[in-house]
Design a protein around this motif. Sequence first.
Motif, PDB file in Angstrom:
ATOM      1  N   GLN A 623      55.198   8.331  49.545  1.00  0.00           N
ATOM      2  CA  GLN A 623      53.759   8.140  49.700  1.00  0.00           C
ATOM      3  C   GLN A 623      53.151   9.271  50.521  1.00  0.00           C
ATOM      4  O   GLN A 623      52.066   9.782  50.209  1.00  0.00           O
ATOM      5  CB  GLN A 623      53.481   6.791  50.374  1.00  0.00           C
ATOM      6  CG  GLN A 623      52.022   6.390  50.399  1.00  0.00           C
ATOM      7  CD  GLN A 623      51.428   6.251  49.000  1.00  0.00           C
ATOM      8  OE1 GLN A 623      51.990   5.570  48.165  1.00  0.00           O
ATOM      9  NE2 GLN A 623      50.312   6.903  48.752  1.00  0.00           N
ATOM     10  N   ASN A 624      53.832   9.700  51.588  1.00  0.00           N
ATOM     11  CA  ASN A 624      53.337  10.818  52.410  1.00  0.00           C
ATOM     12  C   ASN A 624      53.234  12.089  51.568  1.00  0.00           C
ATOM     13  O   ASN A 624      52.266  12.850  51.680  1.00  0.00           O
ATOM     14  CB  ASN A 624      54.284  11.059  53.592  1.00  0.00           C
ATOM     15  CG  ASN A 624      54.210   9.937  54.606  1.00  0.00           C
ATOM     16  OD1 ASN A 624      53.237   9.166  54.638  1.00  0.00           O
ATOM     17  ND2 ASN A 624      55.221   9.841  55.462  1.00  0.00           N
ATOM     18  N   ALA A 625      54.251  12.328  50.720  1.00  0.00           N
ATOM     19  CA  ALA A 625      54.221  13.525  49.887  1.00  0.00           C
ATOM     20  C   ALA A 625      53.061  13.482  48.899  1.00  0.00           C
ATOM     21  O   ALA A 625      52.412  14.503  48.633  1.00  0.00           O
ATOM     22  CB  ALA A 625      55.550  13.659  49.138  1.00  0.00           C
ATOM     23  N   ILE A 626      52.775  12.307  48.357  1.00  0.00           N
ATOM     24  CA  ILE A 626      51.642  12.182  47.421  1.00  0.00           C
ATOM     25  C   ILE A 626      50.340  12.508  48.129  1.00  0.00           C
ATOM     26  O   ILE A 626      49.476  13.231  47.612  1.00  0.00           O
ATOM     27  CB  ILE A 626      51.615  10.761  46.822  1.00  0.00           C
ATOM     28  CG1 ILE A 626      52.850  10.554  45.914  1.00  0.00           C
ATOM     29  CG2 ILE A 626      50.327  10.525  46.036  1.00  0.00           C
ATOM     30  CD1 ILE A 626      53.002   9.137  45.413  1.00  0.00           C
ATOM     31  N   GLU A 627      50.207  11.992  49.347  1.00  0.00           N
ATOM     32  CA  GLU A 627      48.972  12.247  50.098  1.00  0.00           C
ATOM     33  C   GLU A 627      48.827  13.726  50.432  1.00  0.00           C
ATOM     34  O   GLU A 627      47.726  14.296  50.367  1.00  0.00           O
ATOM     35  CB  GLU A 627      48.971  11.410  51.376  1.00  0.00           C
ATOM     36  CG  GLU A 627      48.874   9.904  51.103  1.00  0.00           C
ATOM     37  CD  GLU A 627      49.054   9.076  52.361  1.00  0.00           C
ATOM     38  OE1 GLU A 627      49.275   9.687  53.441  1.00  0.00           O
ATOM     39  OE2 GLU A 627      48.989   7.832  52.280  1.00  0.00           O
ATOM     40  N   LEU A 628      49.938  14.383  50.782  1.00  0.00           N
ATOM     41  CA  LEU A 628      49.880  15.799  51.142  1.00  0.00           C
ATOM     42  C   LEU A 628      49.522  16.669  49.928  1.00  0.00           C
ATOM     43  O   LEU A 628      48.924  17.739  50.083  1.00  0.00           O
ATOM     44  CB  LEU A 628      51.228  16.252  51.725  1.00  0.00           C
ATOM     45  CG  LEU A 628      51.579  15.697  53.102  1.00  0.00           C
ATOM     46  CD1 LEU A 628      52.999  16.065  53.477  1.00  0.00           C
ATOM     47  CD2 LEU A 628      50.616  16.243  54.160  1.00  0.00           C
ATOM     48  N   ASN A 629      49.896  16.235  48.741  1.00  0.00           N
ATOM     49  CA  ASN A 629      49.634  17.026  47.544  1.00  0.00           C
ATOM     50  C   ASN A 629      48.401  16.556  46.770  1.00  0.00           C
ATOM     51  O   ASN A 629      48.106  17.084  45.701  1.00  0.00           O
ATOM     52  CB  ASN A 629      50.858  16.972  46.621  1.00  0.00           C
ATOM     53  CG  ASN A 629      52.015  17.808  47.125  1.00  0.00           C
ATOM     54  OD1 ASN A 629      52.087  19.007  46.900  1.00  0.00           O
ATOM     55  ND2 ASN A 629      52.913  17.152  47.855  1.00  0.00           N
ATOM     56  N   GLN A 630      47.695  15.557  47.309  1.00  0.00           N
ATOM     57  CA  GLN A 630      46.533  15.023  46.611  1.00  0.00           C
ATOM     58  C   GLN A 630      45.433  16.082  46.470  1.00  0.00           C
ATOM     59  O   GLN A 630      44.801  16.210  45.421  1.00  0.00           O
ATOM     60  CB  GLN A 630      45.987  13.806  47.363  1.00  0.00           C
ATOM     61  CG  GLN A 630      44.891  13.066  46.628  1.00  0.00           C
ATOM     62  CD  GLN A 630      45.366  12.446  45.328  1.00  0.00           C
ATOM     63  OE1 GLN A 630      46.292  11.658  45.331  1.00  0.00           O
ATOM     64  NE2 GLN A 630      44.746  12.797  44.212  1.00  0.00           N
TER      65      GLN A 630
END
Length: 903
Positions: A623-630
């Motif tokens: 989830q953190n990675a998704i937010e960072l790449n959003q």
Amino acid sequence: MADNTTSMYRGSTSDRPHIQRRNGLSYRIMALTACCVAISTFAIGTISFLKIRTESDRLAQVNLQTEAQILSQRFYLDYYIIANDLVTISQTPPIQGLIRSIQNGDIDPTDGSTTDQWRSRLATIFRAVLRGRSDYFQFRYISAADDGRELVRVEIGADGYETTPKEELQRKSDEPYYQQAMLAPKGQVTFSKVTYNRERGSEDGNQTPTLRGMYPIDASDGSRFGFLIINVNYEKMLQNAFQEIAPKRHIFVINDLGDFMEHGIGSHQKTYRLELHDKLTRPIPPILNNVMVSGKDGFFANSETVGYYVRQDSVFDQASANLGVFVAVPREEYFATANQNLVQFILLGLLLIGLSTVIATVFARRMMLPLSALTNRVRFSGPDDRLDDLPTLRSDEIGELAEAIQSRNLKLIEGRQRSAAIVNNVVDGLILINDAGKIIEFNPSCERIFGYNAEEIIGSNVSKLMKPEIARSHDNYLQRFREGNGGKVIDKLRELEAVDRWGRVFPIELAINVVQVDGKTKYSGIIRDISERKEVERLRGEFVSTVSHELRTPLTSIRGSLSLIDTMAPKDLAPKVRQLITMAQKNTERLIVLVNDILDFEKLQTEKTHYGFKNLNFNKEVQNAIELNQGYASDAEIELKSELVSKDLIVELDADKLQQILSNLISNAVKFTKVQGKVIVRTSHSGQRVRLEVEDEGNGIPESFKAYIFEPFSQAESGVARRQSGTGLGLNITKRIVEGMHGEIGFNTVIGTGTVFWVEFPLKNMIISQTSDNGTLSTARAKVRALHLEDDTDFHIVLGTGMDGDLELVHARTILEARQLLERYTFDLIIIDRMLKDGEGLDLIKYVPNPDKTKIVVVTARDENIHHIYVDDILVKSRNRPGDFVNRFAVIVDEIKERKRCA
């Protein structure tokens, strides 16, 4: 000479049909065959011999069978005589007189005779019977009363026939034959087993083989009163029969118990001592053993003896009274007539063969002269001689053969020339050695690489071209390969160091193959000097490292300066200036990513990457990675969606490295997805593994590029891919990091639809189930601690699950990881897999601190013997089921616990 030979083979065209008919090779062979027809006489003689031998064999069998039947009847006569004596005596007056007197107070009411008088009369009858039979040595009347007390006993003693006094009569109820006689049907004679005579409960010391004939005696009221019994010297009984018959053949007499007596002839003694089945004094003759095992009438033979066995039908049920007779003759005697005929046929056959040979030789010599000339021409020609003068114009088979030889010779010359051109001009060195390691071929490129001339190196051991530490083990390796225990470097390309004639050590690439030459095993090696390539790789590494590190510092300063300029710039800054600042920031970030990728790639190439493992919530990290790449996805007009499982998935990974993996996969998916498309990131778990999938909506990966997708500096040629530039290192770095953290990576793709990249990691409790939250091993030592060097995670999981509660099992996928664990912790047990990506698993043993005090078990897929001083046990994967491994290790763990308890 050659011209004369050639002219002899050639003739005019008009003559060829005539030569074909008169002088063709097939015609001459037919003539030779006609001359050898006489040999058919030998074939006819052979058939006749076989028929005569068959008939002789049949007649010999009939003779043996007849003789055996006659002898068998004679031996059975003794049993009938014993039975007749018993029945006759049972009908004499003293038998019933004794019964009446004993039942009436020792007085016979019929005539007033006393018991002692009847005993005396019966003893007189017994003595008369004993005198008539030399093989009888004891006659008794035994009653059922008083524990089988003897009533009358007469036997042959030192002073003749002696009647045993009444006070010395014995009780016989404990003897086996007593029960047999008491249970016998009325009026039926029975025979005991043949045993040594017993007196007063034990053998009498004379070892007299005794056959007991018994006849039951009943009182007038029908009750069993007792029985008559005659003790017969069984050995003497058979010897008497032999003396009476005086057979002229080798004979065995056998009863159904396996007791036998042998009667020899010739230089052998006439009779042998009786052999009892349970007290043999010599081995049973092999052919007699065959008869005993079969138990059936018929013909028997082995390499030395031939004979016939007959067992006479008996009216007696006891095995000791069922006699068989085996008449044996030497095999040579049995086949004497047939062998005599054979000699005659052989002599006649040899005569015919000799005659046929002389005739065939005359014809063959004349027929083979031109063929011999052709053979000599070919034999004495040089390897490059084109053989243009062979008799190819002949019209017979020799002409065809000469033409075929000439054509094949030309092809061989051309093939040798091509091969020599290839071998002598190939860039790589080609070397050929025999199974003893001696060099037998050394091409010019090898001369250039090593500095030796072929003439001076051929015949030397190939270890001369190796470093000393490699050369010492080379001959042992060849020996192991010959025994079928080596060969893991065959058909593989590997790098190692060689030594030239001046002692220079340099790197080479070597590929070894096994070849069969003239039925012997040889080893060919293709050698390439890679000194220049290694130097280029070293310079490239230094250049990349230097440039990357020199770029990182100024780029960091530039990025900071641009950020400050962007922050401090007035709000009314001209749009073009603002656009230039933004462009500079984006390109600076791209350069920083490029430098980081290069540095990561170099670290992974040199295996200098370190991992800080700790417990992580996999879903949370995704989830953190998704937010960072959003933001990146939004800028590219791509929808970034997540489909995460609801439960927590705990893994033990390096958080930064995991984010790098996720960022690479998500950014790649965004980069390759068409505008207005979407990228889906999902998690799942199956069994003891967690799975991440990143799905894009791109064009898919071309079939031609699938094999190179994880190679460094590789990119697919795609319009969508080229919208964004890159180093081509991202997926290679991702794959190396995933494998460094015990995971696996792969992809599924459909052209025109998209690609799904997936990554799998083991759950926390399956990789090192005994580590604490901070990634260190537990300090409690109630369990046995074991290091498991194994690159197959699934096998480690199975073993760890099966031994849960007994074994603290620590997993290492590479030798490097295992060495690091050995430096930090002490282990009671080392489990080693041999074939690993970074080398031979057995090499780890030299890093074990106390190998003689540590249990070391090798678990390997290769079924071969391992001779190592510190290896305690070897388990082959293909020969053991998973449950078998668990059971074996349970025993090993118990042994270690017991050893620690006693220490």
